[in-house]
Design an enzyme around this catalytic site. Structure first.
Site, PDB file in Angstrom:
ATOM      1  N   GLU A 144       0.912  -1.267  -0.073  1.00  0.00           N
ATOM      2  CA  GLU A 144       0.052   0.073  -0.046  1.00  0.00           C
ATOM      3  C   GLU A 144       0.782   1.176   0.068  1.00  0.00           C
ATOM      4  OE1 GLU A 144      -1.069   3.041   0.916  1.00  0.00           O
ATOM      5  OE2 GLU A 144      -2.743   2.803   2.248  1.00  0.00           O
ATOM      6  N   GLU A 153       4.334   8.437  -4.271  1.00  0.00           N
ATOM      7  CA  GLU A 153       5.201   8.020  -2.996  1.00  0.00           C
ATOM      8  C   GLU A 153       6.425   6.819  -3.601  1.00  0.00           C
ATOM      9  OE1 GLU A 153       2.559   6.757   0.091  1.00  0.00           O
ATOM     10  OE2 GLU A 153       2.124   8.882   0.534  1.00  0.00           O
TER      11      GLU A 153
END
Ligand code: SAH
Length: 697
Positions: A144, A153
């Protein structure tokens, strides 16, 4: 270990070197982290669990051992789900040391220590082999690692590496794939976050129109993503010009390429209009069939119920370089370019299709470095300009010598048009000097307004041509401000230039006041609320860690949030708590206040909201917070260009009765030496009070 950290102090406008322990940074990171929000994201958690169970069963059905690689384990949640689903072994990788330590504790507390190995490394440092971190490659890849833009990210390079070195070919991946969706829209409101519109000024000798320099007009802007709670933008604020289309997708079960690339789709506008904005969001399928889907779609494109609020994943607003008039039914090509970490868009008419490679947006005009998106929106707010115009008109005379102190403000131009004899503007940075210079030139004002690149305390009479200032103005607005009261820097600057002010100087704003109101948030409370048990796993260790970090500095701090994105109900009347008199210099002594505020409405008091109001001139005030008194239901309308300060109470007060209102007491102290505001709130009731309970949520 002690380190010296340079910290800007936005209120007093200085840089301080503070000695900080090594814990400092990590407390900041934990206290403001999104872990709590993720743990409260029921939809996400349930779907990950379903996807993980399905992946483990598929591997088991093949007669293989289920070996899981969980990259970015955080609390260890997804590994614990895998272990519960029957996985034989999990390698839980976490780069952030305090989190890896927490994961070890949580895994142990939940009885999974024999099944889960927490590895405190970045995934690209992980080794495989008999002496390695992992005994063998995994056949289930769980992660995740997504942000609102999906890839921001670093998910792509992490997956690329994992497929090369850490997982088996043909591995199962949870999530299995992601899709990025786009929709073309026209929106004056969102466009005003990127472009400076012509500014209309009602001057003495008729209407003047200020235009942005052409360089600013054609600037691509900045590459940073604009992520917002799109569901809070009313449908009247934009027109959809296209259907929702899939822009690109990523299959996480196959080798992933992170190198820069582009994707193209054909679009046919469903309506004619001005294409300005690409709205975007993504969804993830947790399994190959696509039956377990978790979507970020906004309300008008949502095909599942119920809606899940979350703040760690929102929606993206992308700005086209220039607006493009489009016709219903014509053929358009929309290109999404991406590098490893970010995405940007380009729209072309099919007949003009040319070079597909478009550079990542880099601001050339520097205005996008000076003004962030909300600030563009604020400068474009004609109502606000009108209020400043009215106030300036009241205070300016034909012989006024005016000094403006703000960063990149249009006030000096207003002051000039409204008849000031001479105007100086003090700009704090090279960027603001250069932007203002270009702006003045584009409007032939370079000889009318003098830019001073000097700090207020270093201002000399020669800068001001040996004149005394008769009108000192500020919005006030400074780019270094994070919390509403940081703009009190104006007061410090005003104090620093005192010797240059005429004895009968007029200061605009004449004063400011700090306002406070107790609220119940519809959703925002989740980001700071303990979780306890998440999908059957005890994550209280994480709650405690967040609580420790929040209490790290003893006095808890308020945090900035743009409340137009986070609906709340007022439970008390708004209250003025402190005032700051700009006609005088900053006093030596602290300004403090104590009092109590009655909870007038039924609800949960999650915290207090604080904001500043500036009193420009008699009867003219501007608010950076509440725009009007809440209606009888407590609905609030917040200034859409500003962030307000939110102070979350450590325990939630639930008020039930209206006849005998509950009171919250407060103590607020403004230390004029440090420029810091400390505050403390307490509920004046005890737990036995009828109909009222103090809850720890
Ligand atoms: N898996 C948890 C936490 C997700 S947050 C959950 O779903 O609740 C993402 C975490 O991944 C963060 O703690 C971050 O520090 C970590 N992380 C991101 N990229 C990483 C990488 N390449 N290697 C190891 N950890 C990583």
């Amino acid at each position: 270990m002690k380190t010296f950290c340079g910290r800007a102090n936005p209120t007093i406008g200085s840089m301080e070197w503070l000695e900080e322990g090594e814990d400092y940074d990590y407390h900041q990171e934990i206290a403001r982290s999104r872990y709590a929000d993720m743990l409260h994201d029921k939809d996400r958690n349930v779907k990950y669990y379903q996807g993980i169970r399905a992946a483990v069963s598929r591997v088991k059905e093949r007669g293989e051992k289920a070996i899981v690689l969980d990259i970015g384990t955080g609390t260890g949640l997804l590994s614990m789900m895998a272990a519960s689903a029957g996985a034989d072994f999990c390698y839980a990788i976490e780069v952030f040391k305090p989190m890896a330590n927490a994961a070890v504790k949580i895994v142990e507390k939940n009885g999974f220590s024999d099944k889960i190995k927490v590895i405190n490394k970045h995934s690209t440092e992980v080794t495989v082999g008999p002496d390695g971190d992992m005994q063998c490659r995994a056949n289930i890849l769980v992660t995740e690692l997504f942000d609102t833009e999906l890839i921001g990210e670093g998910a792509l390079p992490t997956y690329e590496h994992a497929h090369k070195y850490l997982v088996q070919e043909g591995c199962e991946a949870v999530p299995h794939r992601a899709r990025v969706y786009v929709q073309l829209v026209e929106s004056k409101r969102m466009w005003s976050w990127k472009k400076l519109f012509p500014v209309r000024v009602e001057a003495e000798d008729g209407e003047k129109i200020l235009v942005p320099p052409s360089e600013m007009e054609n600037c691509p802007g900045v590459p940073s993503v604009c992520d917002i709670q799109l569901n809070q933008v009313p449908s009247s604020d934009f027109t959809t010009l296209s259907d929702v289309v899939t822009m690109f997708s990523v299959d996480f079960s196959k080798p992933v390429q992170s190198a820069s690339t582009y994707y193209r789709v054909q679009l046919e506008p469903v309506k004619s209009g001005k294409a300005q904005i690409v709205l975007s969001w993504w969804d993830i399928d947790m399994d190959p069939s696509g039956m377990i889907n978790c979507t970020m779609a906004p309300y008008w494109a949502l095909y599942i119920n119920p809606f899940q609020w979350r703040d760690h994943w929102m929606q993206c607003v992308y700005f086209l370089q220039n607006e493009e008039p489009v016709l219903q039914g014509e053929k358009l090509l929309l290109t999404a370019c991406r590098d490893e970490y970010s995405v940007w868009y380009n729209l072309q008419k099919e007949e003009h299709k040319a070079d597909v490679h478009v550079e990542s947006p880099v601001c050339r005009c520097r205005a996008h470095l000076l003004w962030n998106r909300p600030r563009f929106g604020e400068l474009n707010d004609q109502n606000r300009t009108r209020q400043y115009t009215m106030a300036l008109r009241k205070v300016l005379k034909t012989d006024s010598v005016c000094l403006c102190i703000s960063d990149g403000s249009l006030l000096p131009v207003l002051a000039h048009y409204l008849g000031a004899k001479q105007v100086f503007t003090l700009e704090n940075s090279g960027v603001s000097c250069s932007v203002m210079d270009k702006f003045f030139k584009a409007n032939h004002l370079e000889d009318k307004i003098k830019i001073l690149e000097v700090r207020p305390e270093l201002l000399k009479p020669s800068h001001l041509e040996d004149k005394k200032i008769s009108v000192l103005v500020g919005e006030p607005f400074f780019t270094t401000s994070l919390l509403p009261w940081h703009n009190l820097y104006f007061w410090y600057a005003r104090t620093a230039v005192s010797t240059h002010l005429a004895s009968d100087v007029t200061v605009l704003p004449q004063s400011a006041s700090l306002h406070m109101m107790v609220v119940e948030f519809q959703d925002l409370w989740r980001i700071r609320s303990p979780c306890g048990i998440c999908e059957g796993f005890d994550v209280q260790t994480m709650d405690d860690m967040i609580k420790d970090s929040l209490n790290f500095r003893e006095s808890k701090e308020a945090e900035p949030h743009p409340l137009w994105e986070y609906p709340c109900k007022s439970l008390s009347d708004p209250q003025e708590v402190l005032t700051f008199d700009f006609t005088r210099t900053v006093p030596q002594h602290c300004l403090s206040t104590e009092g109590s505020v009655n909870l007038l409405r039924k609800g949960k008091s999650h915290g207090a909201v604080l904001w500043m109001e500036y009193h420009l001139a008699a009867d003219i005030s501007v608010s950076t917070g509440l725009m009007q008194i809440p209606n009888e239901k407590g609905n609030c309308e917040w200034n859409p260009h500003c962030k307000q300060a939110v102070y979350f109470f450590s325990s939630v007060i639930e008020s039930e009765i209206l006849s005998d209102p509950t009171a919250v007491t407060y103590a607020i102290n403004f230390d004029t030496k440090t420029g810091e505001i400390a505050m403390d709130f307490n509920s004046a009731l005890d737990e036995q009070s009828i109909g009222v309970s103090v809850l720890y949520v």
